[in-house]
Write a protein that holds these residues in place. Structure first.
Motif, mmCIF file in Angstrom:
data_model
loop_
_atom_site.group_PDB
_atom_site.id
_atom_site.type_symbol
_atom_site.label_atom_id
_atom_site.label_comp_id
_atom_site.label_asym_id
_atom_site.label_seq_id
_atom_site.Cartn_x
_atom_site.Cartn_y
_atom_site.Cartn_z
ATOM 1 N N SER A 2 -8.330 2.408 -2.792
ATOM 2 C CA SER A 2 -7.269 3.187 -2.143
ATOM 3 C C SER A 2 -7.824 4.253 -1.210
ATOM 4 N N ALA A 3 -8.938 4.853 -1.590
ATOM 5 C CA ALA A 3 -9.499 5.909 -0.747
ATOM 6 C C ALA A 3 -9.998 5.339 0.575
ATOM 7 N N THR A 4 -10.498 4.123 0.523
ATOM 8 C CA THR A 4 -11.033 3.494 1.739
ATOM 9 C C THR A 4 -9.921 2.990 2.647
ATOM 10 N N TYR A 5 -8.908 2.386 2.035
ATOM 11 C CA TYR A 5 -7.877 1.722 2.849
ATOM 12 C C TYR A 5 -6.533 2.453 2.833
ATOM 13 N N TYR A 26 -1.347 -3.922 8.933
ATOM 14 C CA TYR A 26 -1.367 -4.438 7.562
ATOM 15 C C TYR A 26 -0.653 -3.461 6.626
ATOM 16 N N SER A 27 0.220 -4.000 5.820
ATOM 17 C CA SER A 27 0.786 -3.246 4.712
ATOM 18 C C SER A 27 -0.029 -3.662 3.490
ATOM 19 N N GLU A 52 0.576 -13.260 4.934
ATOM 20 C CA GLU A 52 -0.421 -12.639 4.052
ATOM 21 C C GLU A 52 -1.806 -13.136 4.418
ATOM 22 N N SER A 53 -2.768 -12.239 4.389
ATOM 23 C CA SER A 53 -4.145 -12.593 4.716
ATOM 24 C C SER A 53 -4.992 -12.594 3.451
ATOM 25 N N ASN A 54 -5.832 -13.604 3.346
ATOM 26 C CA ASN A 54 -6.684 -13.759 2.159
ATOM 27 C C ASN A 54 -8.058 -14.268 2.574
ATOM 28 N N GLY A 55 -9.000 -14.129 1.660
ATOM 29 C CA GLY A 55 -10.327 -14.710 1.858
ATOM 30 C C GLY A 55 -11.240 -13.868 2.721
ATOM 31 N N ALA A 56 -12.515 -14.223 2.662
ATOM 32 C CA ALA A 56 -13.517 -13.463 3.406
ATOM 33 C C ALA A 56 -13.338 -13.631 4.907
ATOM 34 N N GLY A 57 -12.971 -14.830 5.318
ATOM 35 C CA GLY A 57 -12.856 -15.097 6.755
ATOM 36 C C GLY A 57 -11.451 -14.920 7.290
ATOM 37 N N GLY A 81 -2.876 5.052 10.093
ATOM 38 C CA GLY A 81 -3.236 4.153 11.197
ATOM 39 C C GLY A 81 -3.496 2.746 10.716
ATOM 40 N N ALA A 82 -3.786 1.875 11.663
ATOM 41 C CA ALA A 82 -3.999 0.458 11.348
ATOM 42 C C ALA A 82 -5.333 0.267 10.628
ATOM 43 N N GLN A 83 -5.302 -0.513 9.573
ATOM 44 C CA GLN A 83 -6.533 -0.849 8.860
ATOM 45 C C GLN A 83 -7.078 -2.174 9.379
ATOM 46 N N SER A 84 -8.390 -2.254 9.486
ATOM 47 C CA SER A 84 -9.015 -3.525 9.852
ATOM 48 C C SER A 84 -9.119 -4.388 8.606
ATOM 49 N N TYR A 85 -8.895 -5.665 8.766
ATOM 50 C CA TYR A 85 -8.846 -6.563 7.613
ATOM 51 C C TYR A 85 -10.143 -6.545 6.805
ATOM 52 N N ALA A 86 -9.992 -6.554 5.505
ATOM 53 C CA ALA A 86 -11.111 -6.737 4.581
ATOM 54 C C ALA A 86 -10.627 -7.667 3.477
ATOM 55 N N GLN A 87 -11.487 -8.502 2.980
ATOM 56 C CA GLN A 87 -11.067 -9.442 1.937
ATOM 57 C C GLN A 87 -10.452 -8.677 0.767
#
Lengths: 170, 127
Positions: free
Chosen positions: A106-109, A143-144, A9-14, A93-99
């Motif tokens: 939902s519309a964006t990702y 990313y799921s 799981e990915s978290n945080g701004a960085g 398609g693949a989403q680029s990570y965002a915090q």
């Protein structure tokens, strides 16, 4: 010998990646393996998004990992919905990570789908942006992204099972 | 960007260093099946075995599909039957009609299938 696989799981701004998470507790904070009791979702609000991936840490002599599926078993309590970007057709398609956020993005990702409650007939999580993609070495799926959305009548405390599966070719 | 091992809580600067570390919780690195088994009470090996079985099954299906695609086009009653129709016919023949009458029954079935453009039920097949 088999490939070694974990869920991260990915978290945080960085983007801090927590490997081999032990749960997908939804809550009001952006954290892996969070304490849902300490961080409940306020009825009428959304949980923080979960940005998770399947991670192949070693192929173990196998040649291919593919057909990644994700679904839920168990019912949500009333007045809540569980949404995702996982889908078996018209994949975004693949989403680029965002915090992760507790806003409805939902519309964006692309997490506009209700999470299915039985095993999908085909892959619904992509690899390299495609549902027919595969991993032939260490690496990640796309990313799921999931979120719990509630209305003011929702009750806290539902427990469901989060399922992942993949196929492995020797 | 940082990588954290959820089991031992250690933080790493890169994915590579995470993959190389020996987890203090399990005594194995994340690249080893033993690491996953230690964290799941041995369930990971069962999950991996099931994934391998699914993969092998799909591989066989793909091989059969490729073989079918090599077959010459089949033209019946003035039109070429589609690949999906042919697969359906072959599946039906294989599963429902006795091997010794397969060729004759296949011809009858295909003609009826194409003429009526609908799936025939078992009782309609002349065996």
């Amino acid at each position: 010998m088999a490939a070694t696989v974990e869920i991260c799981e990915s978290n945080g701004a960085g983007e801090t990646v927590t490997h081999n998470i032990t749960n997908t507790n939804w809550g009001s904070t952006d954290s892996a393996n969070l304490n849902a009791v300490s961080n409940p979702i306020t009825p009428g609000s959304n949980s923080y998004e979960k940005w998770q991936r399947l991670h192949v840490t070693a192929m173990g002599g196998s040649s291919r990992i593919d057909n990644v599926k994700r679904w839920r078993t168990g019912s949500l309590a009333a007045n809540s919905t569980h949404v995702t970007n996982a889908r078996t057709s018209s994949y975004g398609g693949a989403q680029s990570y965002a915090q992760p956020s507790a806003s409805d993005r939902s519309a964006t990702y692309g997490y506009t789908q209700s999470v299915v409650t039985s095993t999908p007939g085909s892959a619904n999580v992509g690899i390299a942006g495609s549902l027919s993609g595969s991993l032939t070495g260490t690496g990640y799926s796309d990313y799921s992204i999931e979120q719990i959305q509630t209305n003011v009548s929702a009750l806290v405390g539902t427990t469901v099972t989060d399922n992942w599966s993949y196929d492995e070719t020797a | 960007m940082a990588d954290i091992c959820a089991a031992c809580k250690l933080e790493f600067e890169t994915e590579e260093t995470y993959l190389e570390h020996v987890c203090e919780s399990t005594g194995f690195s994340p690249t080893q099946v033993e690491h996953q088994d230690a964290l799941t009470g041995g369930n990971f090996s069962k999950v991996a075995e099931a994934a391998l079985e699914r993969g092998e099954e799909r591989l066989k299906e793909e091989e059969v599909k490729q073989e079918n695609e090599k077959l010459p086009l089949l033209k019946v009653s003035g039109r070429i039957i589609t690949k999906n129709e042919r697969e359906e016919i072959d599946s039906f023949i294989t599963t429902t009609i006795r091997a010794e009458t397969g060729d004759e029954a296949r011809e009858i079935f295909i003609k009826r299938y194409v003429t009526e453009n609908s799936r025939l039920i078992d009782s309609e097949i002349e065996k």
